[in-house]
Scaffold this motif. Sequence first.
Motif, mmCIF file in Angstrom:
data_model
loop_
_atom_site.group_PDB
_atom_site.id
_atom_site.type_symbol
_atom_site.label_atom_id
_atom_site.label_comp_id
_atom_site.label_asym_id
_atom_site.label_seq_id
_atom_site.Cartn_x
_atom_site.Cartn_y
_atom_site.Cartn_z
ATOM 1 N N VAL A 62 7.776 5.226 -0.980
ATOM 2 C CA VAL A 62 6.330 5.309 -0.785
ATOM 3 C C VAL A 62 5.626 4.028 -1.213
ATOM 4 O O VAL A 62 4.682 3.571 -0.571
ATOM 5 N N GLY A 63 6.105 3.409 -2.303
ATOM 6 C CA GLY A 63 5.472 2.187 -2.769
ATOM 7 C C GLY A 63 5.519 1.081 -1.732
ATOM 8 O O GLY A 63 4.514 0.402 -1.486
ATOM 9 N N GLY A 64 6.689 0.894 -1.112
ATOM 10 C CA GLY A 64 6.821 -0.134 -0.086
ATOM 11 C C GLY A 64 5.960 0.156 1.125
ATOM 12 O O GLY A 64 5.345 -0.754 1.696
ATOM 13 N N LEU A 65 5.916 1.416 1.525
ATOM 14 C CA LEU A 65 5.090 1.799 2.671
ATOM 15 C C LEU A 65 3.619 1.547 2.385
ATOM 16 O O LEU A 65 2.889 0.992 3.219
ATOM 17 N N ALA A 66 3.167 1.936 1.195
ATOM 18 C CA ALA A 66 1.761 1.744 0.830
ATOM 19 C C ALA A 66 1.410 0.269 0.749
ATOM 20 O O ALA A 66 0.310 -0.146 1.145
ATOM 21 N N TYR A 67 2.352 -0.542 0.251
ATOM 22 C CA TYR A 67 2.086 -1.978 0.157
ATOM 23 C C TYR A 67 1.950 -2.597 1.548
ATOM 24 O O TYR A 67 1.074 -3.450 1.775
ATOM 25 N N LYS A 68 2.789 -2.196 2.486
ATOM 26 C CA LYS A 68 2.676 -2.703 3.850
ATOM 27 C C LYS A 68 1.325 -2.328 4.456
ATOM 28 O O LYS A 68 0.707 -3.130 5.160
ATOM 29 N N ALA A 69 0.890 -1.102 4.186
ATOM 30 C CA ALA A 69 -0.418 -0.670 4.683
ATOM 31 C C ALA A 69 -1.522 -1.519 4.077
ATOM 32 O O ALA A 69 -2.469 -1.929 4.770
ATOM 33 N N TYR A 70 -1.409 -1.801 2.795
ATOM 34 C CA TYR A 70 -2.405 -2.633 2.123
ATOM 35 C C TYR A 70 -2.402 -4.054 2.681
ATOM 36 O O TYR A 70 -3.468 -4.644 2.913
ATOM 37 N N GLN A 71 -1.217 -4.605 2.916
ATOM 38 C CA GLN A 71 -1.132 -5.945 3.495
ATOM 39 C C GLN A 71 -1.813 -5.992 4.858
ATOM 40 O O GLN A 71 -2.555 -6.934 5.158
ATOM 41 N N GLY A 72 -1.535 -4.989 5.693
ATOM 42 C CA GLY A 72 -2.158 -4.951 7.011
ATOM 43 C C GLY A 72 -3.664 -4.880 6.926
ATOM 44 O O GLY A 72 -4.378 -5.515 7.708
ATOM 45 N N TYR A 73 -4.147 -4.120 5.968
ATOM 46 C CA TYR A 73 -5.588 -4.015 5.762
ATOM 47 C C TYR A 73 -6.181 -5.342 5.307
ATOM 48 O O TYR A 73 -7.190 -5.803 5.831
#
Length: 212
Positions: free
Chosen positions: A53-64
């Motif tokens: 989940v941490g990696g997925l959330a970080y990718k989402a944050y990067q995209g944002y």
Amino acid sequence: MDINRIVQGLSGGGALSGFAGGLAGSALVGAISGKKGKKMAKGALKVGALAAVGGLAYKAYQGYRQNQAADNSWQNISEQRFEAVTHNPEGSGSMLLLRAMIAAAASDGHMDNEEQGRVFDEAGKLNLSQDEKARLFDELQNPKSLQQIVAEVRNPETAIEVYAVSLIAIGDWRPEAHTYLRSLALALELPGELVESVHQQVAIARDEAIAA
């Protein structure tokens, strides 16, 4: 951007439509029948692991962040801070994410025995203390409210992970899910564009898992 429009729009043939009810991976995959259902369950299993989940959330944050102006008020959060949510020595971050999954799955007023058992399967990977396991059992019987979950969130990275794991647990295909996710995003004060990015990353992870 309107969070209500994002959540509702993604459910109608959008990125997360048909996500096998959106049940969360190794913690909350329910009984899904048929060949297609089994493939969806496999995808959910990989997406839903708390460790990912941490990696997925970080990718989402990067995209944002990449799509925002330089003066965006959200700070630059490192990947290590996301990973720390689920890998801190005390395990409090993982417990919060488990609580968030339980609350989301129970937001329609029902959790079956299989769903509860799979929560314990996931919890068993976390080396929880007996006290923590006992508290988790209590919460399966009496899930925390959305407000109680949000009250435990102390920083932006945890807020993003709580939303992401709740989305994985509940999906966004039912009216109750629309209401819960919209309310959660607002309570966590997540920008609409960030909510959209989380939905996109969950969809990508799900598709990759199913194709594997």
